[in-house]
Design an enzyme around this catalytic site. Structure first.
Site, PDB file in Angstrom:
ATOM      1  N   ASP A  56     -76.552 -43.192 -22.703  1.00  0.00           N
ATOM      2  CA  ASP A  56     -77.656 -43.973 -22.909  1.00  0.00           C
ATOM      3  C   ASP A  56     -77.492 -44.862 -24.160  1.00  0.00           C
ATOM      4  O   ASP A  56     -76.696 -44.815 -24.945  1.00  0.00           O
ATOM      5  CB  ASP A  56     -78.786 -43.157 -22.994  1.00  0.00           C
ATOM      6  CG  ASP A  56     -80.167 -43.733 -22.325  1.00  0.00           C
ATOM      7  OD1 ASP A  56     -80.090 -44.894 -21.992  1.00  0.00           O
ATOM      8  OD2 ASP A  56     -81.148 -43.068 -22.346  1.00  0.00           O
ATOM      9  N   ASP A 103     -87.312 -47.335 -17.118  1.00  0.00           N
ATOM     10  CA  ASP A 103     -87.555 -46.121 -16.785  1.00  0.00           C
ATOM     11  C   ASP A 103     -88.823 -46.346 -15.699  1.00  0.00           C
ATOM     12  O   ASP A 103     -89.446 -47.021 -16.110  1.00  0.00           O
ATOM     13  CB  ASP A 103     -88.086 -45.558 -18.014  1.00  0.00           C
ATOM     14  CG  ASP A 103     -86.965 -44.972 -18.849  1.00  0.00           C
ATOM     15  OD1 ASP A 103     -85.842 -45.727 -18.629  1.00  0.00           O
ATOM     16  OD2 ASP A 103     -87.229 -44.097 -19.742  1.00  0.00           O
TER      17      ASP A 103
HETATM   18  C1  9PG Z   1     -84.707 -40.436 -23.485  1.00  0.00           C
HETATM   19  C2  9PG Z   1     -84.527 -41.505 -22.425  1.00  0.00           C
HETATM   20  C3  9PG Z   1     -84.325 -41.254 -21.000  1.00  0.00           C
HETATM   21  C4  9PG Z   1     -84.522 -42.316 -20.094  1.00  0.00           C
HETATM   22  C5  9PG Z   1     -83.512 -43.411 -20.692  1.00  0.00           C
HETATM   23  C6  9PG Z   1     -83.947 -43.926 -21.838  1.00  0.00           C
HETATM   24  O1  9PG Z   1     -88.654 -47.924 -25.938  1.00  0.00           O
HETATM   25  N1  9PG Z   1     -87.908 -48.122 -24.796  1.00  0.00           N
HETATM   26  O2  9PG Z   1     -88.213 -49.297 -24.558  1.00  0.00           O
HETATM   27  C7  9PG Z   1     -87.207 -47.081 -24.158  1.00  0.00           C
HETATM   28  C8  9PG Z   1     -86.812 -47.637 -23.054  1.00  0.00           C
HETATM   29  C9  9PG Z   1     -86.043 -46.578 -22.443  1.00  0.00           C
HETATM   30  C10 9PG Z   1     -85.884 -45.351 -22.761  1.00  0.00           C
HETATM   31  C11 9PG Z   1     -86.441 -44.846 -23.825  1.00  0.00           C
HETATM   32  C12 9PG Z   1     -87.152 -45.869 -24.568  1.00  0.00           C
HETATM   33  O3  9PG Z   1     -85.524 -44.463 -21.885  1.00  0.00           O
HETATM   34  O4  9PG Z   1     -83.812 -44.670 -19.500  1.00  0.00           O
HETATM   35  O5  9PG Z   1     -84.078 -41.940 -18.571  1.00  0.00           O
HETATM   36  O6  9PG Z   1     -83.121 -40.745 -20.736  1.00  0.00           O
HETATM   37  O7  9PG Z   1     -84.265 -42.779 -22.851  1.00  0.00           O
HETATM   38  O8  9PG Z   1     -84.990 -40.805 -24.561  1.00  0.00           O
END
Ligand code: 9PG
Length: 520
Positions: free
Chosen positions: A294, A354
């Site tokens: 990720d 997400d």
């Molecule tokens: C774990 C997650 C999950 C998830 C991933 C990712 O701050 N943001 O914009 C943001 C976007 C996506 C995100 C986290 C923060 O999620 O897509 O399935 O694994 O990390 O932390």
């Protein structure tokens, strides 16, 4: 600059080699297809007026291509398309990494940041044109579709970071009768972002956890974000020189999450490569063979690299190294990944933001005007606009929900997510049996067992097992804020850029998660 007359592409698609290429449109298009840079970035058909820059800017690396975001005209990564009033479209798409497409007045322009590349140009019916583009991409970047895609239980969307050994053990017992192929541990097991070792919540260690999963007859899955790190990590402390810098020597920002600033590894540095290879091997050694890597965009940010190669080419090389190190028998899911460079390297790709237990939040949609943040509506919108990638690799629309407790989605909204999973042919959930009624449990079981017949009936409508799935409610972008809402948005955007406020927000957010966990 190579100019291609529109008349030349009317009859038949074309592949042209150029660094910069321009097509003059014969008439004013009615819609523009913008294709965002990475998994979470917006992909959508919109009208031809620009949309506001998402706020706050500190999050930009997680949401957009930082190099494009302040452009005053419509643009997208690698490809762009316009729709004319007769319903036909014109698509201009790069067949290589490090390229983007923009629409300035009546000119659709492609630009490569590297050398001359091949461009695909086609006019006609949307599905035919995108299918041909995908085919051409596959010929150059590769197709990696394995037979069958595993059905996944993932810990994130029910527990978030509140996972621990005992809790997971209990959950594995309770979901034992459900037909999952993979039990995937998400964020919350690691010492720090950068330090990929078990934390205190997993006293028996990661090998014991993988063994426990495998004892249920399932494959063991693990989340990690190997290309970024926080300053608090041991990795950063020990190897500050491994991190991507700007020309002036300052660190490149990879955004903000987990209440901290994020930094990106320079993956072209030989020591970083060795570290990444060893990391993949260690994780395989523990017994995990479904890897959700990720925050991968960190590997493709602009910066001064050890090896002077274009940023997306560097990233693609890094993905190839990771793939080789984890072995061909591992299932490799990329997330938060720039899209084009991942084609042909991984098994599956997350193609939208997400999902969440809510449809859309007012402050995200209207005050901050941000279609890339977690939320079910945002996830559905972007996922539906990237279905054309399906012939190339497995496409992950994120999880579907079944439970009512602690979930604000309506039944119809949950069905949309389940239908989307069938459309993508990628089924995952985070729901816990403890949180489900008997009916919800049965619904989940048949979702996992079913292989429904799916036919697309319109741009946003499908027939799934004979029932009509209409996604139109997810498509429209929020109205652009005006007056007091716009002012409120500016204030919130400004506050959101303050480190101290973000820290406070993180503390409040943790409180919310603790409450959710108490339901267990
Ligand atoms: C774990 C997650 C999950 C998830 C991933 C990712 O701050 N943001 O914009 C943001 C976007 C996506 C995100 C986290 C923060 O999620 O897509 O399935 O694994 O990390 O932390």
């Amino acid at each position: 600059m190579t100019k291609i007359p529109f008349s030349e592409v009317l009859e038949k698609s074309k592949i042209v080699k150029a660094k910069e290429l321009q097509i003059e449109l014969p008439s004013q298009p009615v819609r523009y297809y913008r294709h965002g840079w990475q998994s979470w970035s917006l992909a959508a058909w919109t009208d031809t007026s620009p949309i506001p820059i998402p706020k706050p800017a500190i999050f930009h690396p997680l949401q957009v291509d930082v190099e494009q975001v302040y452009k005053k005209y419509l643009n997208g990564s690698w490809l762009g398309a316009v729709e004319f009033s007769d319903g036909n479209i014109l698509l201009l798409g790069a067949l290589a990494t490090d390229a983007n497409v923009s629409l300035v007045q009546d000119q659709l322009t492609g630009q490569s940041d590297a050398d001359e590349i091949e461009w695909f140009i086609a006019y006609g019916q949307e599905n035919v044109v995108f299918e041909e583009y995908a085919e051409q991409l596959g010929r150059r970047l590769g197709k990696t579709k394995k037979n069958g895609v595993p059905r996944v239980w993932c810990s994130w969307y029910s527990l978030y970071q509140a996972i621990n050994e005992t809790l997971l053990d209990k959950i594995f017992n309770e979901i034992d009768d459900l037909p999952f192929d993979v039990l995937q541990i998400d964020d919350g097991w690691q010492m720090d972002i950068g330090d990929w070792e078990a934390n205190q919540k997993f006293p028996s260690g990661m090998k014991a956890l993988a063994d426990r999963i495998k004892s249920t007859g399932r494959r063991a899955g693990l989340w990690l974000a190997p290309l970024i790190a926080t300053k608090s990590s041991r990795l950063f402390h020990e190897h500050p020189n491994w991190f991507l810098q700007k020309e002036d020597g300052r660190l490149v920002s990879a955004g903000f999450n987990w209440g901290e600033r994020l930094y990106a590894l320079d993956t072209t540095h030989p020591d970083v490569t060795s570290w990444l290879v060893a990391l993949m091997k260690r994780i395989r050694g523990w017994g995990f063979d479904y890897l959700k890597l990720d925050f991968l965009y960190g590997g493709a940010l602009k910066g001064k690299r050890y090896k002077d190669i274009p940023r997306e080419a560097a990233y693609r090389e890094c993905l190839q190294t990771l793939r080789e190190a984890m072995g061909a028998d591992a299932f490799f899911l990329t997330c938060g990944t720039p899209i084009l460079p991942a084609i042909g390297v991984c098994d599956a790709i997350r193609i939208g933001p997400d999902v969440a237990y809510y449809w859309e939040r007012f402050h995200d949609a209207y005050l901050l005007y941000n279609p890339t943040v977690p939320g079910t509506r945002n996830a559905i919108r972007t996922t539906l606009h990237r279905l054309w990638l399906k012939p190339l690799l497995h496409i992950d629309p994120d999880v579907a929900y079944f439970e009512t407790s602690g979930n604000l989605l309506s039944h119809a909204q949950k069905i949309l997510l389940q239908d989307l999973a069938h459309i993508c042919d990628f089924k995952a959930t985070s729901d816990l049996p403890q949180w489900m009624t008997k009916e919800e449990h049965d619904e989940l079981r048949s979702f996992l067992d079913d292989k429904p017949k799916v036919t697309q009936t319109g741009r946003y409508t499908f027939s799934v097992n004979g029932h009509f799935a209409d996604f139109n409610s997810a498509i429209e972008l929020p109205h652009i804020p005006k007056g007091l809402t716009a002012l409120g948005g500016r204030l919130l955007g400004w506050l959101g850029n303050r480190y101290i406020i973000l820290r406070m927000y993180k503390i409040l957010d943790l409180g919310k998660l603790r409450k959710r966990r108490a339901i267990l």
